[in-house]
Every structure is written in C-alpha cells, then in structure tokens.
Design an enzyme around this catalytic site. Structure first.
Site, mmCIF file in Angstrom:
data_model
loop_
_atom_site.group_PDB
_atom_site.id
_atom_site.type_symbol
_atom_site.label_atom_id
_atom_site.label_comp_id
_atom_site.label_asym_id
_atom_site.label_seq_id
_atom_site.Cartn_x
_atom_site.Cartn_y
_atom_site.Cartn_z
ATOM 1 N N GLY A 1 5.058 1.312 -4.113
ATOM 2 C CA GLY A 1 4.824 0.691 -5.413
ATOM 3 C C GLY A 1 6.044 0.902 -6.297
ATOM 4 N N SER A 2 6.224 2.158 -6.741
ATOM 5 C CA SER A 2 7.397 2.463 -7.570
ATOM 6 C C SER A 2 8.685 2.265 -6.768
ATOM 7 C CB SER A 2 7.330 3.913 -8.054
ATOM 8 O OG SER A 2 6.111 4.146 -8.702
ATOM 9 N N ARG B 1 -20.061 2.614 -40.996
ATOM 10 C CA ARG B 1 -20.852 3.714 -40.444
ATOM 11 C C ARG B 1 -20.919 4.868 -41.457
ATOM 12 N NH1 ARG B 1 -24.868 5.273 -37.113
ATOM 13 N NH2 ARG B 1 -24.474 7.355 -36.256
ATOM 14 N N GLU C 1 3.937 -2.847 -14.136
ATOM 15 C CA GLU C 1 5.226 -3.332 -14.705
ATOM 16 C C GLU C 1 6.205 -2.159 -14.882
ATOM 17 O OE1 GLU C 1 5.800 -6.592 -15.414
ATOM 18 O OE2 GLU C 1 3.750 -7.211 -14.942
ATOM 19 N N PRO D 1 0.810 -1.220 0.000
ATOM 20 C CA PRO D 1 0.000 0.000 0.000
ATOM 21 C C PRO D 1 0.849 1.279 0.000
ATOM 22 C CG PRO D 1 -0.947 -1.605 1.498
ATOM 23 C CD PRO D 1 0.348 -2.195 1.009
ATOM 24 N N ALA E 1 5.720 1.926 -13.522
ATOM 25 C CA ALA E 1 4.896 3.081 -13.911
ATOM 26 C C ALA E 1 5.710 3.932 -14.884
ATOM 27 C CB ALA E 1 4.499 3.880 -12.683
ATOM 28 N N GLY F 1 -20.454 7.808 -30.567
ATOM 29 C CA GLY F 1 -21.139 7.469 -29.316
ATOM 30 C C GLY F 1 -21.048 5.994 -28.993
ATOM 31 N N GLU G 1 12.314 -7.665 -16.001
ATOM 32 C CA GLU G 1 12.845 -7.333 -17.336
ATOM 33 C C GLU G 1 12.034 -8.069 -18.394
ATOM 34 O OE1 GLU G 1 17.037 -8.246 -17.898
ATOM 35 O OE2 GLU G 1 17.395 -6.762 -16.320
ATOM 36 N N HIS H 1 -15.598 5.340 -33.366
ATOM 37 C CA HIS H 1 -16.912 4.730 -33.126
ATOM 38 C C HIS H 1 -17.955 5.757 -32.685
ATOM 39 C CE1 HIS H 1 -14.684 0.937 -33.054
ATOM 40 N NE2 HIS H 1 -15.808 0.268 -32.955
#
Ligand code: FAD
Length: 538
Positions: A261-262, A423, A517, A258, A519, A494, A395, A492
C-alpha cells in the site's frame, strides 16, 4: 469582550519566526543524524510541526484582512506554538533546541490561549475571503449538496447503499468532474492561477454534503485526468479527458495491493505483452468505486525485473463493464474478439468499511485480463514511467483530499454548534459553558485556517509549485478533521454515538482521511520530512 487581548499580528509574526527557526534547526539535526528513517519519531514530529508552521503562515496572511480574521490568526498561531512545545518536551536535544526556546513568545501564547479569549471567540468563523466568482462556485455547489446529497447521505451510509445516479449526473451536469481538465479537452481548467481553487471550493461543499457520496466522487477523475495530462499521448487525452469531464466515463484507481500500500514501488500485479496488448494478472485492493466505474486507472509491473522497482511500472486505462455494488465478475471472450490469448477474468469483492460508504471499495483479482496497447498511458514511451504519471495524479489527490476534510469538519462544526445551542444541561444550554465555547472557537479557527492554507496551496499548484505544501496540507488537515469530528461528537454527548445523528457519520468518515491518499506516517516521513531534510542539507 472584556479581558480579551487585542490581537497582535506583529507578536504573532515574531512568535511564528521562533517556531520556524526551531523547525529549521530540527530539519538540520535530522539531516545530520542520517535522515528521517534514522530517527522516525523526531522526523514525524518535524513533519507535522513544519506543516503547523506553514499553516500558521497562511493564518497570518489571512489575519491581515480584518479584525475577526486577526483574532483567528492569533489563536491559531498560539495553538501552533503550544503544539510544537508538546512535541518538543523532553526531546529538545533531538530537535536541536533548548527547553527555553519559546521564551520571548510566551506572553503572546499565554494571551491567545487564554480561556477567556478563546471562549470570547466562539461564533467567530471569519470570512472565507473568496472573490465573487468563487463565492458563486461555492453557493452553487453548496445548494447542490443541500438539495441533492444531504437528503440521501444518511440512507446511503446506514444501508451501505450505492450512490444514486442522479447525484452522479447532477455533478457531471455542473462540470464537477472536469474541474482540473484543461478547456481544450472539454474541461473547465483555463490554465490560470485559479484553476485548482474552484476544485477546492467545490470539493469542500460536496463533502459538507457527504464525504462518501459527494466530495469523493470527484477525487477519481481528478487523479486520472492529472495522470493523463502528465503522461498521456495526444490521442489518449483527446479520447479520455472529454469523456471524464462529462461523466460519460467514470473511473476508479487501482494502485494498492494486498501486500503493498504505502510501498507502491514494490507492487507485483503484472502486465505482460501479448498480441496487440497486455495481459494483466494479480490482485488489487481497496479499489474504490470499481463496480460502477467504466475504467480503472491501473498501475502494473511491465518489467518482471523487480530490482527496477518503480522504474518497472506502467499505467493503464483498463476498460470494464459496469457492475453491481455487491460484487462483480466479468469475463472476456478472447476468441470472439479475434485474439488467441486465454480469455480474461476480473472478479471484484466488496470490502465492508466503518464509514466512507456509497462508492464501495473492492479487492479485484485479475486473471489474464486483456488491455489493448492503446490503453497504455503514454504509449510505448510510457513503459516504465507509470509511477511518475500516477504520482502526478496523486499530488492533485492530496489537495483534493484536504478539501474533502474541510467539508467534513465544517459539517461537524455546524452540527455541534446547533446541538450545543439547543441541548440544556444543568439548566443551561451546553453551548453557554466556557468549555464548549472554547472548543467551538478552536474548531472554527482550525477550519478557517486549514481552508485558507488549502486556498494558498491551490494557487501554488496552479503555478506548477506547491508539491511539498500539498503533502503538508493533506497530513495536517486530515489529522485536524479527526479532532474536530471527535469534539463535535463529544458535544452531542450520548446522541453523538447514535447513528441517527449525522455527527456519528462525520466521525467515522473523517477517520479514513489520514489513511488513504498517502497514509499519514508515510506522507510525513517519506515526503514531508524527506524534503525538509533535503532542503536543510542544501
Ligand atoms: C476506504 C479506503 C479507500 C481506498 N481507496 C483506494 C483506491 O481507490 N485506490 C487505491 O489504489 N487505494 C485505495 N486505498 C488504499 C490506501 O491508499 C492504502 O490503504 C494506503 O496507501 C496505506 O496502505 P496500506 O493499507 O497497505 O497500509 P501499509 O502500507 O501496510 O501501512 C500500515 C501502517 O504502517 C505505516 N507505515 C508504512 N510505512 C512506514 C514506514 N516506513 N515507517 C513507519 N510507518 C510506516 C503506515 O502509515 C500505516 O499506518 C483506500 C483505502 C481505504 C481505507
């Protein structure tokens, strides 16, 4: 196409040389200024510009293989220069260059960013240039994705459901879980220069089927098996690698916490010695596939002296029962197992996510969870070396993640091409308009060059090289996937925003690629820019 320039690879090479020298000057400037953290904004742009230049080099190699390929290469190189120019405007001094740096390359860029040239390129995807063996790998995995993954992918995404066992066993039967595991340990890597290429080709096709329920299933064994190859004892390799390759044992990766992370080196989850093993205490988060997994690749602090940072970390293969996708609690009965420690508990809570559904990610609390000595990667010699083993796994994970991005991009591009052809707006198919044609052309160019770059990195990694390139590739391709899926959704209109069209899934799935994997910012600053600056400082 009337008015289109003849692709000029010589001019492309000269233009790229200019871009390359700007990147080299910038690296020297950042080095002289105190390194990436002294000017993160410039260092970040340097990393991405360098990745663009490296990708453009791959484009040139590819461009030499045919006429369409040359057009693709020229379009890519021209865009790479335009991207570099956008990063430089107003910051030329910080980059160590001048506003007229592009001078001699300007005619080349103008010719190959010309709207007529780009619109004329629409529908040109270029050959993948795979030899017969890898074309077969591609066909096989494409068929599996088409028949087994795609028909289930929408349901898994929209119901936030679990991945059906048939997909897992199907992948295991095809050998997809052991692509990077050496043959002597039951896998399919022969030690030749094409070992990683098969993994890239297979991953793209599976991710074309679904990111969450296809290509990402093979990320986890890729990471753990590389870590074991790098650091496991012979006994551990013999025990785990064949079982990972066959799918008998599925794994998850428990590194992130928590608060960390990095900054992986700062993690605090602890493993303390006890009779016959280790007791794990702490909380891991974002542990994807943790419920279904049979083992967790867990990085823990085995030396309580936090000043030791990454040198105080060790890697474990933590065995656990299979659990429910909705969450799990497991308890260990220490007395029944003949131990005197308090008895362990592991509780996993799923984290709801925008996309990337099927495997589910969990926050896991460990309370005195017992792990036997035999599961410490590398045995006694592995104490304090877990960070390095884990990095070896990651890696591989970066290259594999780039291949995952390729599959998502290709799926989005195909969906956009189909939709644009059918379309009708203002009396004409959307795909007839110049703007749409130019968008589709740029998407195809980006995908093909990213693919060729990933093939090149795969070959480098098979030779034991390509660490920097794998990080550049991951950073570059994952950003590209955001743009490609965004434009595919936009085409596309809407309906791109409606859940019933898969392109909305591609868009939310692509968004995660730059987060995990490594940031994007961390990878750019701490790996790519740092290495470039080290090289520049000589
Ligand atoms: C869907 C999903 C699945 C995942 N699966 C797994 C898994 O299976 N196993 C696992 O261990 N982890 C997993 N992760 C975790 C993932 O690897 C982390 O989210 C990632 O490493 C970033 O860490 P963080 O979330 O703590 O962000 P932080 O480290 O808090 O970073 C926040 C932001 O700050 C930026 N930043 C960080 N450092 C710097 C700096 N020095 N300068 C400038 N900017 C900086 C980052 O790039 C990021 O944009 C998963 C994440 C997600 C979203």
């Amino acid at each position: 196409m009337p008015g289109s320039p003849t692709p000029n690879l010589e001019a492309a090479t000269a233009a790229l040389a200019l871009a390359s020298s700007v990147v080299g000057d910038a690296a020297r400037r950042v080095a002289a200024g105190g390194g990436p953290d002294a000017d993160q904004v410039v260092a970040y742009d340097l990393a991405h510009a360098a990745a663009g230049v490296r990708a453009a080099e791959a484009a040139l190699t590819y461009g030499a293989t045919g006429a369409d390929e040359a057009r693709i290469a020229c379009a890519f190189v021209a865009d790479a220069l335009a991207d570099l120019a956008a990063r430089l405007v107003g910051r030329e001094e910080a980059f160590g260059t001048t506003p007229d740096w592009m001078g001699p390359a300007r005619p080349f860029v103008a010719a190959h960013r010309d709207p007529v040239f780009l619109a004329g390129l629409a529908g040109t995807e270029g050959d993948r240039r795979l030899d017969a063996d890898f074309a077969l790998v591609r066909d096989t995995f494409h068929r599996f994705a088409e028949e087994q993954i795609r028909p289930r992918a929408e349901h898994i995404h929209r119901a936030n459901d679990d991945i059906p066992e048939e997909i897992i066993t199907g992948l295991a039967d095809m050998g997809a879980l052991g692509l990077s595991i050496p043959e002597e340990y039951g896998g399919f890597a022969s030690g030749g220069d094409s070992d990683y290429l098969g993994m890239v080709v297979a991953t793209e096709e599976l991710s074309w089927g679904s990111l969450g329920a296809g290509g990402s299933l093979i990320t986890r064994p890729e990471i753990l098996s590389r870590a074991l190859v790098a650091g496991g004892t012979e006994e551990q390799k013999q025990l785990w690698l064949p079982r990972l390759a066959s799918g008998e044992v599925m794994n998850a990766v428990a590194v992130t916490e928590p608060d960390f992370g990095s900054d992986v080196a700062a993690i605090v989850t602890a493993a303390a010695r006890t009779d016959g093993g280790w007791l794990v205490n702490g909380v891991k988060t974002w542990c994807t596939f943790a419920a279904r997994a049979d083992v967790l690749m867990l990085l823990a602090r085995t030396d309580p002296d936090r000043a030791k940072a990454h040198r105080g970390l060790s890697l474990f293969v933590v065995e656990k029962p299979r659990g429910e996708g909705s969450g799990f609690v497991f308890e260990q009965d220490a007395a029944a197992d003949g131990r005197r420690d308090p008895g362990g508990r592991m509780e996993g809570r799923p984290i709801d996510t925008l996309g990337y559904r099927g495997m589910h990610s969990y926050e896991i609390a460990f309370d005195n969870w017992f792990v036997p000595d035999a599961n410490l990667v590398g045995g006694e010699e592995g104490v304090g070396r877990g960070f390095y083993f884990q990095m070896a796994g990651f890696e591989n994970g970066r290259l594999q993640t780039a291949a995952r991005a390729l599959g998502v991009m290709q799926a989005a591009y195909e969906a956009a091409t189909d939709y644009a052809a059918n379309r009708v707006v203002f009396g004409r198919p959307v795909g007839d308009y110049q703007l749409t044609r130019a968008k589709l052309a740029r998407m195809a160019v980006l995908i093909q060059v990213a693919r060729q770059f990933s093939y090149e990195v795969a070959r480098l990694m098979a030779k034991g090289e390509g660490t920097l390139e794998a990080s550049m590739l991951k950073a570059y391709v994952c950003r590209a996937a955001e743009w490609v899926t965004r434009e595919a959704m936009q085409i596309h209109g809407g309906m791109g925003y409606a859940e019933e069209f898969p392109v909305s899934r591609y868009f939310v799935d692509a968004r995660v690629l730059s987060i995990f994997e490594g940031a994007d910012e961390t990878l750019a600053l701490k790996v790519v820019a740092r290495r470039l600056v080290e090289q520049a400082a000589g």
